[in-house]
Design a protein around this motif. Structure first.
Motif, mmCIF file in Angstrom:
data_model
loop_
_atom_site.group_PDB
_atom_site.id
_atom_site.type_symbol
_atom_site.label_atom_id
_atom_site.label_comp_id
_atom_site.label_asym_id
_atom_site.label_seq_id
_atom_site.Cartn_x
_atom_site.Cartn_y
_atom_site.Cartn_z
ATOM 1 N N ALA A 98 4.444 13.902 9.823
ATOM 2 C CA ALA A 98 5.164 15.176 9.727
ATOM 3 C C ALA A 98 4.227 16.368 9.933
ATOM 4 O O ALA A 98 4.662 17.520 9.831
ATOM 5 N N GLY A 99 2.940 16.111 10.179
ATOM 6 C CA GLY A 99 1.999 17.184 10.479
ATOM 7 C C GLY A 99 1.205 17.714 9.304
ATOM 8 O O GLY A 99 0.501 18.707 9.431
ATOM 9 N N GLN A 100 1.307 17.066 8.155
ATOM 10 C CA GLN A 100 0.580 17.547 6.974
ATOM 11 C C GLN A 100 -0.717 16.751 6.812
ATOM 12 O O GLN A 100 -0.679 15.520 6.720
ATOM 13 N N PRO A 101 -1.861 17.432 6.778
ATOM 14 C CA PRO A 101 -3.121 16.709 6.571
ATOM 15 C C PRO A 101 -3.251 16.272 5.110
ATOM 16 O O PRO A 101 -3.216 17.099 4.202
ATOM 17 N N VAL A 102 -3.327 14.975 4.893
ATOM 18 C CA VAL A 102 -3.439 14.415 3.544
ATOM 19 C C VAL A 102 -4.477 13.310 3.537
ATOM 20 O O VAL A 102 -4.870 12.793 4.582
ATOM 21 N N GLU A 103 -4.899 12.944 2.345
ATOM 22 C CA GLU A 103 -5.778 11.800 2.177
ATOM 23 C C GLU A 103 -5.410 11.084 0.886
ATOM 24 O O GLU A 103 -4.768 11.655 0.002
ATOM 25 N N TRP A 113 0.843 -1.192 0.000
ATOM 26 C CA TRP A 113 0.000 0.000 0.000
ATOM 27 C C TRP A 113 0.881 1.247 0.000
ATOM 28 O O TRP A 113 0.908 1.995 0.982
ATOM 29 N N PRO A 114 1.635 1.499 -1.069
ATOM 30 C CA PRO A 114 2.580 2.622 -1.059
ATOM 31 C C PRO A 114 1.925 3.990 -0.877
ATOM 32 O O PRO A 114 2.501 4.859 -0.231
ATOM 33 N N ALA A 115 0.732 4.182 -1.400
ATOM 34 C CA ALA A 115 0.065 5.480 -1.233
ATOM 35 C C ALA A 115 -0.289 5.700 0.229
ATOM 36 O O ALA A 115 -0.110 6.801 0.761
ATOM 37 N N LYS A 156 2.939 6.468 2.170
ATOM 38 C CA LYS A 156 3.367 7.852 1.944
ATOM 39 C C LYS A 156 2.484 8.811 2.728
ATOM 40 O O LYS A 156 2.970 9.763 3.349
ATOM 41 N N ALA A 157 1.184 8.566 2.712
ATOM 42 C CA ALA A 157 0.255 9.423 3.452
ATOM 43 C C ALA A 157 0.557 9.379 4.946
ATOM 44 O O ALA A 157 0.526 10.412 5.614
ATOM 45 N N ALA A 158 0.872 8.198 5.468
ATOM 46 C CA ALA A 158 1.193 8.074 6.891
ATOM 47 C C ALA A 158 2.444 8.877 7.243
ATOM 48 O O ALA A 158 2.500 9.533 8.285
ATOM 49 N N VAL A 217 -2.138 10.831 -3.514
ATOM 50 C CA VAL A 217 -2.005 11.394 -2.172
ATOM 51 C C VAL A 217 -2.221 12.893 -2.356
ATOM 52 O O VAL A 217 -1.459 13.557 -3.061
ATOM 53 N N VAL A 218 -3.282 13.407 -1.758
ATOM 54 C CA VAL A 218 -3.650 14.808 -1.962
ATOM 55 C C VAL A 218 -3.657 15.555 -0.637
ATOM 56 O O VAL A 218 -3.889 14.980 0.425
ATOM 57 N N ALA A 219 -3.384 16.849 -0.722
ATOM 58 C CA ALA A 219 -3.429 17.702 0.458
ATOM 59 C C ALA A 219 -4.842 17.656 1.022
ATOM 60 O O ALA A 219 -5.822 17.737 0.279
#
Length: 52
Positions: free
Chosen positions: A30-35, A18-20, A23-25, A47-49
Protein backbone atom coordinates in the motif's frame (compact mmCIF):
# COMPACT_ATOMS: atom_id res chain seq x y z
CA UNK A 1 12.00 2.84 21.19
CA UNK A 2 10.40 6.02 19.82
CA UNK A 3 8.96 4.43 16.65
CA UNK A 4 5.25 4.39 15.83
CA UNK A 5 3.92 0.87 16.45
CA UNK A 6 1.28 0.03 13.86
CA UNK A 7 0.52 -3.55 14.98
CA UNK A 8 1.91 -6.31 17.18
CA UNK A 9 1.80 -10.09 17.17
CA UNK A 10 2.78 -12.73 19.74
CA UNK A 11 6.11 -14.41 19.06
CA UNK A 12 4.74 -17.87 19.82
CA UNK A 13 2.64 -18.31 16.70
CA UNK A 14 2.19 -21.65 14.93
CA UNK A 15 5.23 -23.00 13.07
CA UNK A 16 5.44 -21.54 9.58
CA UNK A 17 3.11 -18.66 10.42
CA UNK A 18 4.54 -15.15 10.07
CA UNK A 19 1.62 -12.77 10.72
CA UNK A 20 3.82 -9.75 11.43
CA UNK A 21 5.67 -10.20 8.13
CA UNK A 22 2.38 -10.70 6.30
CA UNK A 23 0.96 -7.49 7.77
CA UNK A 24 4.16 -5.63 6.90
CA UNK A 25 3.96 -6.90 3.31
CA UNK A 26 0.37 -5.62 3.01
CA UNK A 27 1.38 -2.20 4.30
CA UNK A 28 4.42 -2.04 2.01
CA UNK A 29 2.24 -2.95 -0.97
CA UNK A 30 0.00 0.00 0.00
CA UNK A 31 3.08 2.27 -0.11
CA UNK A 32 3.82 2.58 3.60
CA UNK A 33 7.44 2.00 4.64
CA UNK A 34 7.40 -0.38 7.61
CA UNK A 35 9.66 -2.88 9.31
CA UNK A 36 9.20 -5.77 11.71
CA UNK A 37 11.17 -5.77 14.94
CA UNK A 38 11.22 -8.10 17.93
CA UNK A 39 10.38 -6.64 21.34
CA UNK A 40 12.15 -8.99 23.74
CA UNK A 41 10.51 -7.54 26.85
CA UNK A 42 6.97 -8.31 25.65
CA UNK A 43 7.93 -11.35 23.49
CA UNK A 44 6.08 -9.84 20.52
CA UNK A 45 6.86 -8.90 16.94
CA UNK A 46 6.07 -5.25 16.24
CA UNK A 47 5.22 -3.74 12.89
CA UNK A 48 6.59 -0.21 13.07
CA UNK A 49 6.58 2.76 10.74
CA UNK A 50 9.79 2.72 8.74
CA UNK A 51 12.61 5.05 9.68
CA UNK A 52 14.07 7.21 6.92
Amino acid sequence: MGAEILDSFPAGGPRGSWPAEQKAAELRKAGQPVEVVMDLESDRFLVVAGRR
